[in-house]
Design a protein around this motif. Structure first.
Motif, PDB file in Angstrom:
ATOM      1  N   TYR A   1      78.561  69.656  14.149  1.00 47.86           N
ATOM      2  CA  TYR A   1      79.709  68.817  14.478  1.00 47.86           C
ATOM      3  C   TYR A   1      80.089  68.856  15.943  1.00 47.86           C
ATOM      4  CZ  TYR A   1      79.795  68.788   9.450  1.00 47.86           C
ATOM      5  OH  TYR A   1      79.427  68.655   8.152  1.00 47.86           O
ATOM      6  N   VAL A   2      79.308  69.556  16.732  1.00 50.55           N
ATOM      7  CA  VAL A   2      79.547  69.504  18.172  1.00 50.55           C
ATOM      8  C   VAL A   2      79.041  68.156  18.659  1.00 50.55           C
ATOM      9  CG1 VAL A   2      78.831  70.464  20.407  1.00 50.55           C
ATOM     10  CG2 VAL A   2      79.448  72.004  18.503  1.00 50.55           C
ATOM     11  N   LYS A   3      79.811  67.535  19.547  1.00 51.69           N
ATOM     12  CA  LYS A   3      79.454  66.214  20.056  1.00 51.69           C
ATOM     13  C   LYS A   3      78.021  66.200  20.598  1.00 51.69           C
ATOM     14  CE  LYS A   3      81.047  62.895  23.458  1.00 51.69           C
ATOM     15  NZ  LYS A   3      81.790  62.880  24.706  1.00 51.69           N
ATOM     16  N   GLY A   4      77.253  65.205  20.140  1.00 53.17           N
ATOM     17  CA  GLY A   4      75.889  65.067  20.647  1.00 53.17           C
ATOM     18  C   GLY A   4      74.858  65.835  19.843  1.00 53.17           C
ATOM     19  N   VAL A   5      75.267  66.535  18.782  1.00 54.00           N
ATOM     20  CA  VAL A   5      74.282  67.308  18.017  1.00 54.00           C
ATOM     21  C   VAL A   5      73.806  66.548  16.781  1.00 54.00           C
ATOM     22  CG1 VAL A   5      73.746  69.486  16.883  1.00 54.00           C
ATOM     23  CG2 VAL A   5      75.207  69.479  18.910  1.00 54.00           C
ATOM     24  N   GLY A   6      74.571  66.557  15.719  1.00 54.17           N
ATOM     25  CA  GLY A   6      74.124  65.859  14.509  1.00 54.17           C
ATOM     26  C   GLY A   6      73.108  66.663  13.731  1.00 54.17           C
ATOM     27  N   PRO A   7      72.758  66.186  12.519  1.00 52.23           N
ATOM     28  CA  PRO A   7      71.927  66.985  11.615  1.00 52.23           C
ATOM     29  C   PRO A   7      70.527  67.294  12.164  1.00 52.23           C
ATOM     30  CG  PRO A   7      72.422  64.807  10.678  1.00 52.23           C
ATOM     31  CD  PRO A   7      73.220  64.929  11.916  1.00 52.23           C
ATOM     32  N   ARG A   8      69.927  66.342  12.904  1.00 50.76           N
ATOM     33  CA  ARG A   8      68.546  66.549  13.324  1.00 50.76           C
ATOM     34  C   ARG A   8      68.455  67.678  14.366  1.00 50.76           C
ATOM     35  NH1 ARG A   8      64.812  64.863  16.817  1.00 50.76           N
ATOM     36  NH2 ARG A   8      66.421  63.915  18.131  1.00 50.76           N
ATOM     37  N   LEU A   9      69.309  67.593  15.378  1.00 49.32           N
ATOM     38  CA  LEU A   9      69.287  68.638  16.403  1.00 49.32           C
ATOM     39  C   LEU A   9      69.829  69.962  15.857  1.00 49.32           C
ATOM     40  CD1 LEU A   9      70.250  66.872  19.750  1.00 49.32           C
ATOM     41  CD2 LEU A   9      68.032  67.235  18.711  1.00 49.32           C
ATOM     42  N   ALA A  10      70.763  69.851  14.910  1.00 48.49           N
ATOM     43  CA  ALA A  10      71.329  71.081  14.333  1.00 48.49           C
ATOM     44  C   ALA A  10      70.214  71.922  13.725  1.00 48.49           C
ATOM     45  CB  ALA A  10      72.379  70.742  13.287  1.00 48.49           C
ATOM     46  N   GLU A  11      69.266  71.231  13.105  1.00 44.49           N
ATOM     47  CA  GLU A  11      68.149  71.945  12.482  1.00 44.49           C
ATOM     48  C   GLU A  11      67.306  72.664  13.527  1.00 44.49           C
ATOM     49  OE1 GLU A  11      64.741  70.148   9.883  1.00 44.49           O
ATOM     50  OE2 GLU A  11      66.740  69.621   9.108  1.00 44.49           O
ATOM     51  N   LYS A  12      67.073  71.947  14.628  1.00 44.18           N
ATOM     52  CA  LYS A  12      66.267  72.559  15.689  1.00 44.18           C
ATOM     53  C   LYS A  12      66.992  73.756  16.299  1.00 44.18           C
ATOM     54  CE  LYS A  12      63.695  68.396  16.712  1.00 44.18           C
ATOM     55  NZ  LYS A  12      62.798  68.599  15.576  1.00 44.18           N
ATOM     56  N   LEU A  13      68.306  73.616  16.470  1.00 46.77           N
ATOM     57  CA  LEU A  13      69.071  74.733  17.027  1.00 46.77           C
ATOM     58  C   LEU A  13      69.071  75.913  16.072  1.00 46.77           C
ATOM     59  CD1 LEU A  13      71.997  72.666  18.533  1.00 46.77           C
ATOM     60  CD2 LEU A  13      70.417  74.117  19.836  1.00 46.77           C
ATOM     61  N   ALA A  14      69.125  75.603  14.765  1.00 43.64           N
ATOM     62  CA  ALA A  14      69.139  76.676  13.772  1.00 43.64           C
ATOM     63  C   ALA A  14      67.868  77.515  13.874  1.00 43.64           C
ATOM     64  CB  ALA A  14      69.294  76.104  12.371  1.00 43.64           C
ATOM     65  N   SER A  15      66.772  76.863  14.262  1.00 43.01           N
ATOM     66  CA  SER A  15      65.521  77.613  14.370  1.00 43.01           C
ATOM     67  C   SER A  15      65.611  78.680  15.470  1.00 43.01           C
ATOM     68  CB  SER A  15      64.351  76.662  14.647  1.00 43.01           C
ATOM     69  OG  SER A  15      64.435  76.193  15.972  1.00 43.01           O
ATOM     70  N   ARG A  16      66.570  78.550  16.376  1.00 44.90           N
ATOM     71  CA  ARG A  16      66.789  79.593  17.375  1.00 44.90           C
ATOM     72  C   ARG A  16      67.976  80.474  17.008  1.00 44.90           C
ATOM     73  NH1 ARG A  16      63.824  79.814  22.384  1.00 44.90           N
ATOM     74  NH2 ARG A  16      65.319  81.464  22.752  1.00 44.90           N
ATOM     75  N   GLY A  17      68.436  80.330  15.776  1.00 45.06           N
ATOM     76  CA  GLY A  17      69.550  81.174  15.333  1.00 45.06           C
ATOM     77  C   GLY A  17      70.911  80.625  15.736  1.00 45.06           C
ATOM     78  N   ILE A  18      70.947  79.385  16.226  1.00 46.65           N
ATOM     79  CA  ILE A  18      72.232  78.818  16.646  1.00 46.65           C
ATOM     80  C   ILE A  18      72.759  77.923  15.533  1.00 46.65           C
ATOM     81  CG2 ILE A  18      73.406  77.442  18.411  1.00 46.65           C
ATOM     82  CD1 ILE A  18      70.949  78.153  20.230  1.00 46.65           C
ATOM     83  N   ARG A  19      73.730  78.410  14.790  1.00 49.93           N
ATOM     84  CA  ARG A  19      74.265  77.652  13.661  1.00 49.93           C
ATOM     85  C   ARG A  19      75.698  77.227  13.881  1.00 49.93           C
ATOM     86  NH1 ARG A  19      70.818  81.277  11.711  1.00 49.93           N
ATOM     87  NH2 ARG A  19      69.045  80.344  10.642  1.00 49.93           N
ATOM     88  N   THR A  20      76.395  77.965  14.719  1.00 50.28           N
ATOM     89  CA  THR A  20      77.796  77.628  14.964  1.00 50.28           C
ATOM     90  C   THR A  20      78.016  77.500  16.460  1.00 50.28           C
ATOM     91  OG1 THR A  20      78.461  79.928  15.231  1.00 50.28           O
ATOM     92  CG2 THR A  20      78.485  79.067  12.986  1.00 50.28           C
ATOM     93  N   ALA A  21      79.190  76.927  16.777  1.00 49.59           N
ATOM     94  CA  ALA A  21      79.543  76.797  18.190  1.00 49.59           C
ATOM     95  C   ALA A  21      79.578  78.185  18.839  1.00 49.59           C
ATOM     96  CB  ALA A  21      80.889  76.111  18.334  1.00 49.59           C
ATOM     97  N   GLN A  22      80.010  79.167  18.060  1.00 48.74           N
ATOM     98  CA  GLN A  22      80.083  80.508  18.636  1.00 48.74           C
ATOM     99  C   GLN A  22      78.683  81.046  18.961  1.00 48.74           C
ATOM    100  OE1 GLN A  22      81.086  84.027  16.570  1.00 48.74           O
ATOM    101  NE2 GLN A  22      82.536  84.706  18.145  1.00 48.74           N
ATOM    102  N   ASP A  23      77.735  80.800  18.052  1.00 50.43           N
ATOM    103  CA  ASP A  23      76.352  81.201  18.361  1.00 50.43           C
ATOM    104  C   ASP A  23      75.919  80.589  19.687  1.00 50.43           C
ATOM    105  OD1 ASP A  23      76.224  82.482  15.918  1.00 50.43           O
ATOM    106  OD2 ASP A  23      75.187  80.822  14.909  1.00 50.43           O
ATOM    107  N   ALA A  24      76.244  79.315  19.858  1.00 52.60           N
ATOM    108  CA  ALA A  24      75.819  78.611  21.067  1.00 52.60           C
ATOM    109  C   ALA A  24      76.473  79.204  22.314  1.00 52.60           C
ATOM    110  CB  ALA A  24      76.138  77.123  20.956  1.00 52.60           C
ATOM    111  N   LEU A  25      77.711  79.658  22.155  1.00 52.51           N
ATOM    112  CA  LEU A  25      78.398  80.280  23.288  1.00 52.51           C
ATOM    113  C   LEU A  25      77.660  81.521  23.775  1.00 52.51           C
ATOM    114  CD1 LEU A  25      82.227  80.372  22.567  1.00 52.51           C
ATOM    115  CD2 LEU A  25      81.061  79.334  24.519  1.00 52.51           C
TER     116      LEU A  25
END
Ligand code: ADP
Ligand code: MG
Length: 694
Positions: free
Chosen positions: A9-33
């Motif tokens: 739900y972060v602006k510019g992400v969406g389900p497709r990129l969310a999946e790619k980010l998850a592969s690096r362990g980034i699932r939440t905004a806090q992970d991304a921080l």
């Protein structure tokens, strides 16, 4: 802490990129921080082409002069070359693998901004695969006009898209990260609070020092380092306090026993030995268990110190356990302790796996019923079947071979916590000792017994091997013995073994008249011991070994050591085997063999070995050059991998973290005060996240 915000739900992400980010362990905004840049580019200003030089990573801006595909491939040109000019010169941008649509992005005559690393090719500057900023992007504060973060690659997400996502995350979520440390702590550490640090680490302010950010040593980055080191020191402060609360049998010294010891000393103690004996006896006199690490180079005389401690304990009618890493060392201790204590009623016993079962059982029985005063052995001492009647002092020799678990096992052998003395010849830099053994007090023997002739160390190229053999011949003729050590490369024990066998063959050919032994990792413990023993006794006079020669074995006749492929060792790994010689009264030498192909760099790194025999200096140097991973004991010590901290760079932060942890522990050991809520939660959660966010 607020509810987690899914990254999708972060602006510019969406389900497709969310999946790619998850592969690096980034699932939440806090992970991304907490997904931090791996580097930074200084894009605060466009650099005129004339000022470019190789290696700079900067933005350039200019008009497109030409767009050209070259080198026909199966599906079109292989290389795309775009030349731009800014009035001060021309620069070429090149792409070697590219999507055909890339070509569409360039129109001759338009202005474009390129960010990349400058190379010089045939006197002209060029950039390979630069980042392209066209149109409004070239004014976007996310990508330009600032120090820009470069993130680790996330597959399937272009770097610019990732940077934009991170910008969103930082601007919307960073201020929700509550700081867990009270302000006095931050002040003492000299770091800004977390909610200020996080945004700056991702997008440094304009006036920031880009170089410090690249080194991860900006104040904002040090805030993270501090959190990590604090957590480590907090755990150690807790353990230390636990020890202080625990009770132990106090074993104070008295005049009688000290007189008895003094009469029996075969030599005068060095000043350093006297100092550490005082430190140890002072600890043992207290009603709390001693936890002391005794560091001293090979040959500095740790054994006699252990014996003195053992005698003071014996005086109180309690038992002592002395644990050595190998049978042969245990036997050496046994012989020394027995002869030092001869004539006293102290009963010294050896518990060895090498004893026949009956004798072993008999010695276990004596330990159990208290007949044995001083039990010496290997890990056999901490096995289930061994029981002590009243163990009150444990000595562990050459600690790096024993993990924390063994320490704990020895403790369980006693009803009340025994005093513990841990001895090691591996020099450990101070910062590392604080980080690893913060729960132990440290004593250092930093002086060698007098009368030792310094060891002469020389770096020798493979091509000069003949000279080394000549020298070896001279040593043997004078009655000396020699070690030849080969590095054991873990991945290829077979190769090492072949190397060792071949080296042993060569040496046997060169010295057909003397016994040449081989010691390698594949041999059984007894076989190794037997080789060592025959060397010690003189049946073998050259010992070729793939394992580093057992630290601590006393062979006064050994006057020469040759270390093959010395460039493969760390300095502090080279140091202990070198201590295997120079124990007698004759001059000894150490030859560090370096392959002819090994460059100046290897020789330069090793050159310090020729200049100093100070293990601590070598260790500091090693830590600086190779980092902490190489130090024996670091891996088994149970210290968590440090994500942010670097024990060389952050030595200062480590000191503060230790001070703060100890002070907090004194004030509020359970962190029950409301103002310490954040810290408590941080510590509790740290198993998973190493950040210091509440
Ligand atoms: P470490 O265990 O620290 O490597 P050791 O305790 O085995 O060293 O001592 C090495 C040698 O030095 C032994 O032969 C020991 O007897 C001798 N030694 C120890 N202390 C002294 C001293 N103060 N004076 C002379 N010789 C000493
Ligand atoms: Mg020793």
């Amino acid at each position: 802490m607020t509810a987690p915000h899914p990254i999708q739900y972060v602006k510019g992400v969406g389900p497709r990129l969310a999946e790619k980010l998850a592969s690096r362990g980034i699932r939440t905004a806090q992970d991304a921080l907490y997904f931090f840049p791996k580097g930074y580019e200084d894009r605060r200003r466009v650099v005129p082409v004339r000022e470019l030089s190789a290696g700079m990573t900067v933005p350039v801006r200019g008009k497109i002069l030409s767009v050209q595909g070259t080198g026909r491939g199966f599906r079109g040109p292989r290389t795309l070359e775009v030349v731009i000019a800014d009035g001060t010169g021309r620069v070429a941008a090149k792409w070697f693998r590219f999507h055909p649509s890339l070509v569409e992005r360039f129109r001759v005559g338009e202005t474009v901004t390129l960010c990349g690393t400058v190379r010089i090719f045939r006197f002209f500057p060029e950039m390979h695969h630069p980042e392209i900023l066209a149109g409004e992007e070239s004014a976007d504060p996310v990508h330009f006009g600032r120090i820009v973060p470069v993130y680790p690659e996330v597959e399937g997400i272009p770097s610019r898209v990732l940077r934009k996502i991170q910008w969103e995350v930082v601007t919307r979520h960073a201020d929700r990260e509550a700081e867990c440390f009270p302000s006095w702590v931050l002040e003492q550490a000299g770091v800004p609070p977390l909610h200020e640090s996080l945004p700056a680490i991702h997008f440094p302010r304009d006036d920031a020092d880009a170089a410090r950010f690249r080194e991860f040593s900006s104040p904002q980055q040090r805030r993270l380092v501090f959190g990590e080191l604090f957590a480590l020191q907090w755990a150690l402060a807790g353990r230390r306090a636990g020890t202080e609360r625990e009770s132990a049998v106090p074993l104070p010294w008295d005049r009688d026993i000290v007189g008895e010891i003094k009469r029996r000393l075969p030599f005068e103690l060095t000043g350093a030995q006297r100092r550490v004996v005082n430190e140890i006896l002072k600890d043992m006199g207290k009603p709390h268990p001693m936890h002391r690490l005794l560091q001293g180079d090979v040959g500095s005389g740790k054994t006699i110190v252990a014996w003195i401690a053992a005698m003071v304990a014996w005086r109180h009618g309690v038992q002592v356990a002395v644990m050595a890493p190998t049978e042969i060392l245990a036997e050496q201790h046994y012989r020394r302790f027995s002869s030092l204590s001869a004539g006293l009623s102290a009963r010294v016993d050896l518990l060895s796996a090498a004893l026949p079962p009956k004798e072993r059982e008999a010695s276990r029985k004596r330990i159990r019923n208290g007949e044995t005063d001083i039990a010496i052995g290997t890990h056999a001492l901490i096995q289930e079947s061994v029981e002590f009647r009243n163990l009150a002092l444990g000595v562990i020799d050459e600690q790096h071979r024993f993990g924390v678990l063994q320490r704990a096992a020895l403790r369980r052998k006693a009803a009340t916590a025994p005093h513990l003395l841990v001895m090691t010849a591996t020099p450990i830099p101070r910062t590392l000792a604080i980080a690893l053994y913060g729960d132990l007090d440290v004593s250092v023997i930093d002086e060698m017994p007098g009368g030792r002739v310094p060891i002469r160390t020389r770096i020798v190229r493979e091509g000069e091997r003949r000279k080394v053999f000549e020298e070896m011949r001279r040593e043997l003729d004078r009655g000396g013995r020699a070690y030849v050590v080969l590095p054991l490369v873990e991945e290829s024990e077979r190769v090492a073994l072949r190397d060792a066998t071949r080296t042993a063959e060569r040496i046997r050919e060169a010295f057909p008249d003397v016994g040449v032994g081989l010691l390698h990792g594949r041999m059984k413990a007894e076989e190794k011991e037997s080789s060592m023993r025959r060397f010690k006794e003189g049946a073998l006079r050259i010992l070729v070994s793939t394992t580093v020669v057992e630290v601590g074995i006393d062979v006064p006749e050994a006057t020469m050591i040759v270390i093959e492929h010395a460039e493969r060792f760390g300095l502090s790994q080279l140091h202990p085997p070198r201590g295997g010689v120079g124990r007698g009264s004759r001059a000894s030498s150490c030859f560090l063999m370096v392959g002819d192909a090994q460059g100046e760099e290897a020789a330069a790194r090793l050159a310090i070995m020729e200049r100093t025999t100070d293990g601590f200096r070598l260790a500091e140097e090693d830590l600086r050059i190779r980092g902490p991973g190489d130090f024996a004991g670091v891996r088994q010590s149970g210290i968590p991998d440090l994500v942010f901290a670097d024990l060389v760079r952050d030595a200062g932060v480590l000191r503060v973290a230790k001070e703060v942890a100890e002070e907090l522990h004194r004030r509020d050991p359970d962190l029950s005060a409301p103002e310490h809520d954040g810290i408590r939660r941080f510590i509790e959660r740290r198993g998973s996240v190493a950040t210091g966010a509440d």
